[in-house]
Write a protein that holds these residues in place. Structure first.
Motif, PDB file in Angstrom:
ATOM      1  N   ILE A   1     -29.303   4.959 -37.766  1.00  0.00           N
ATOM      2  CA  ILE A   1     -30.454   4.561 -38.568  1.00  0.00           C
ATOM      3  C   ILE A   1     -31.701   5.070 -37.854  1.00  0.00           C
ATOM      4  CG2 ILE A   1     -31.765   2.571 -39.428  1.00  0.00           C
ATOM      5  CD1 ILE A   1     -29.032   1.054 -39.393  1.00  0.00           C
ATOM      6  N   ARG A   2     -32.674   5.519 -38.608  1.00  0.00           N
ATOM      7  CA  ARG A   2     -33.895   5.985 -37.973  1.00  0.00           C
ATOM      8  C   ARG A   2     -35.118   5.393 -38.636  1.00  0.00           C
ATOM      9  NH1 ARG A   2     -34.204  12.405 -39.846  1.00  0.00           N
ATOM     10  NH2 ARG A   2     -34.458  11.998 -42.090  1.00  0.00           N
ATOM     11  N   GLN A   3     -36.213   5.414 -37.904  1.00  0.00           N
ATOM     12  CA  GLN A   3     -37.478   4.929 -38.419  1.00  0.00           C
ATOM     13  C   GLN A   3     -38.581   5.876 -38.003  1.00  0.00           C
ATOM     14  OE1 GLN A   3     -38.796   1.004 -37.151  1.00  0.00           O
ATOM     15  NE2 GLN A   3     -39.892   0.756 -39.088  1.00  0.00           N
ATOM     16  N   PRO A   4     -39.051   6.705 -38.930  1.00  0.00           N
ATOM     17  CA  PRO A   4     -40.190   7.578 -38.610  1.00  0.00           C
ATOM     18  C   PRO A   4     -41.440   6.744 -38.358  1.00  0.00           C
ATOM     19  CG  PRO A   4     -39.025   8.323 -40.575  1.00  0.00           C
ATOM     20  CD  PRO A   4     -38.533   6.951 -40.266  1.00  0.00           C
TER      21      PRO A   4
ATOM     22  N   MET B   1     -37.107   1.807 -42.245  1.00  0.00           N
ATOM     23  CA  MET B   1     -35.807   2.211 -41.723  1.00  0.00           C
ATOM     24  C   MET B   1     -35.063   3.067 -42.740  1.00  0.00           C
ATOM     25  SD  MET B   1     -35.053   0.859 -38.712  1.00  0.00           S
ATOM     26  CE  MET B   1     -35.401  -0.509 -37.602  1.00  0.00           C
ATOM     27  N   GLU B   2     -34.373   4.075 -42.231  1.00  0.00           N
ATOM     28  CA  GLU B   2     -33.566   4.941 -43.086  1.00  0.00           C
ATOM     29  C   GLU B   2     -32.155   5.021 -42.531  1.00  0.00           C
ATOM     30  OE1 GLU B   2     -34.599   9.096 -43.084  1.00  0.00           O
ATOM     31  OE2 GLU B   2     -33.458   9.497 -44.921  1.00  0.00           O
ATOM     32  N   TRP B   3     -31.184   4.585 -43.326  1.00  0.00           N
ATOM     33  CA  TRP B   3     -29.793   4.707 -42.923  1.00  0.00           C
ATOM     34  C   TRP B   3     -29.380   6.173 -43.079  1.00  0.00           C
ATOM     35  CZ3 TRP B   3     -25.325   6.158 -45.579  1.00  0.00           C
ATOM     36  CH2 TRP B   3     -24.109   5.848 -44.942  1.00  0.00           C
ATOM     37  N   MET B   4     -28.773   6.749 -42.044  1.00  0.00           N
ATOM     38  CA  MET B   4     -28.422   8.165 -42.052  1.00  0.00           C
ATOM     39  C   MET B   4     -26.943   8.397 -42.325  1.00  0.00           C
ATOM     40  SD  MET B   4     -30.548   9.435 -38.723  1.00  0.00           S
ATOM     41  CE  MET B   4     -30.289  11.177 -39.125  1.00  0.00           C
ATOM     42  N   GLY B   5     -26.111   7.570 -41.764  1.00  0.00           N
ATOM     43  CA  GLY B   5     -24.684   7.763 -41.921  1.00  0.00           C
ATOM     44  C   GLY B   5     -23.937   6.855 -40.970  1.00  0.00           C
TER      45      GLY B   5
ATOM     46  N   GLY C   1     -22.085  -2.657 -38.097  1.00  0.00           N
ATOM     47  CA  GLY C   1     -22.046  -3.498 -39.276  1.00  0.00           C
ATOM     48  C   GLY C   1     -20.637  -3.584 -39.820  1.00  0.00           C
ATOM     49  N   LEU C   2     -20.558  -4.062 -41.059  1.00  0.00           N
ATOM     50  CA  LEU C   2     -19.252  -4.178 -41.716  1.00  0.00           C
ATOM     51  C   LEU C   2     -19.197  -3.349 -42.993  1.00  0.00           C
ATOM     52  CD1 LEU C   2     -18.549  -7.974 -41.159  1.00  0.00           C
ATOM     53  CD2 LEU C   2     -17.372  -6.040 -40.092  1.00  0.00           C
ATOM     54  N   GLY C   3     -20.124  -2.431 -43.148  1.00  0.00           N
ATOM     55  CA  GLY C   3     -20.068  -1.528 -44.290  1.00  0.00           C
ATOM     56  C   GLY C   3     -21.353  -1.430 -45.078  1.00  0.00           C
ATOM     57  N   GLY C   4     -22.246  -2.373 -44.928  1.00  0.00           N
ATOM     58  CA  GLY C   4     -23.523  -2.276 -45.616  1.00  0.00           C
ATOM     59  C   GLY C   4     -24.410  -1.213 -45.009  1.00  0.00           C
ATOM     60  N   ARG C   5     -25.439  -0.802 -45.750  1.00  0.00           N
ATOM     61  CA  ARG C   5     -26.297   0.277 -45.274  1.00  0.00           C
ATOM     62  C   ARG C   5     -27.723  -0.191 -44.996  1.00  0.00           C
ATOM     63  NH1 ARG C   5     -24.222   5.582 -48.757  1.00  0.00           N
ATOM     64  NH2 ARG C   5     -22.018   5.282 -48.274  1.00  0.00           N
ATOM     65  N   ALA C   6     -28.012  -1.410 -45.307  1.00  0.00           N
ATOM     66  CA  ALA C   6     -29.353  -1.932 -45.040  1.00  0.00           C
ATOM     67  C   ALA C   6     -29.438  -2.417 -43.598  1.00  0.00           C
ATOM     68  CB  ALA C   6     -29.667  -3.083 -45.988  1.00  0.00           C
ATOM     69  N   ASP C   7     -30.681  -2.419 -43.086  1.00  0.00           N
ATOM     70  CA  ASP C   7     -30.815  -2.845 -41.688  1.00  0.00           C
ATOM     71  C   ASP C   7     -30.388  -4.290 -41.493  1.00  0.00           C
ATOM     72  OD1 ASP C   7     -34.393  -3.467 -41.571  1.00  0.00           O
ATOM     73  OD2 ASP C   7     -33.036  -3.398 -43.273  1.00  0.00           O
ATOM     74  N   TYR C   8     -30.542  -5.106 -42.531  1.00  0.00           N
ATOM     75  CA  TYR C   8     -30.128  -6.503 -42.397  1.00  0.00           C
ATOM     76  C   TYR C   8     -28.611  -6.674 -42.437  1.00  0.00           C
ATOM     77  CZ  TYR C   8     -30.250  -6.121 -47.539  1.00  0.00           C
ATOM     78  OH  TYR C   8     -30.072  -5.710 -48.836  1.00  0.00           O
ATOM     79  N   ASP C   9     -27.880  -5.610 -42.750  1.00  0.00           N
ATOM     80  CA  ASP C   9     -26.418  -5.653 -42.723  1.00  0.00           C
ATOM     81  C   ASP C   9     -25.859  -5.451 -41.324  1.00  0.00           C
ATOM     82  OD1 ASP C   9     -26.335  -3.899 -45.852  1.00  0.00           O
ATOM     83  OD2 ASP C   9     -25.968  -6.039 -45.480  1.00  0.00           O
ATOM     84  N   MET C  10     -26.702  -5.028 -40.380  1.00  0.00           N
ATOM     85  CA  MET C  10     -26.257  -4.743 -39.028  1.00  0.00           C
ATOM     86  C   MET C  10     -26.382  -5.993 -38.166  1.00  0.00           C
ATOM     87  SD  MET C  10     -25.605  -1.636 -39.695  1.00  0.00           S
ATOM     88  CE  MET C  10     -26.042  -0.675 -41.164  1.00  0.00           C
TER      89      MET C  10
END
Length: 122
Positions: free
Chosen positions: A39-42, A47-51, A100-109
């Protein structure tokens, strides 16, 4: 105690490949059903999930980045890596690895590395 630690160059030149690694301690990467994300944050942005790479080795990528991104792992060293090809100044950001467990949002981590700042400049 689970810990994640990013490592890699703080400065990359435009058009080069950014390579980052995340060393995980306290839990094997192969533990069901964890998914390990980048995840990155310019600066000044969200926040941007990358992969991600899952416990079984499956990989998932953001559609906007999939043509420039590769994620891999070394289970013997318990780390996973990010390669971002053909970087531009727009790729400058704080880069994080997270669990995480599969989510892509920062709150999923539920567990994060401290982040590593990457600058793109010639």
């Amino acid at each position: 105690q689970v810990q994640l630690q990013e490592s890699g160059p703080g400065l990359v030149k435009p058009s080069q490949t950014l390579a980052l690694s995340c060393t995980v301690s306290g839990v094997p990467l192969t533990t069901s059903y964890y998914v390990w994300s980048w995840i990155r944050q310019p600066p000044g942005k969200g926040m941007e999930w990358m992969g991600a790479i899952a416990y079984d080795g499956s990989t998932y990528y953001s559609p906007s980045l999939k043509n420039h991104t590769s994620i891999s792992r070394d289970t013997s060293k318990n780390h996973f890596s990010l390669q971002l090809r053909s970087v531009t100044p727009e790729n400058a950001a704080e880069y994080y690895c997270a669990r995480g467990l599969g989510g892509r949002a920062d709150y999923d981590m539920d567990c994060w590395g401290k982040g590593t700042l990457v600058t793109v400049s010639s």
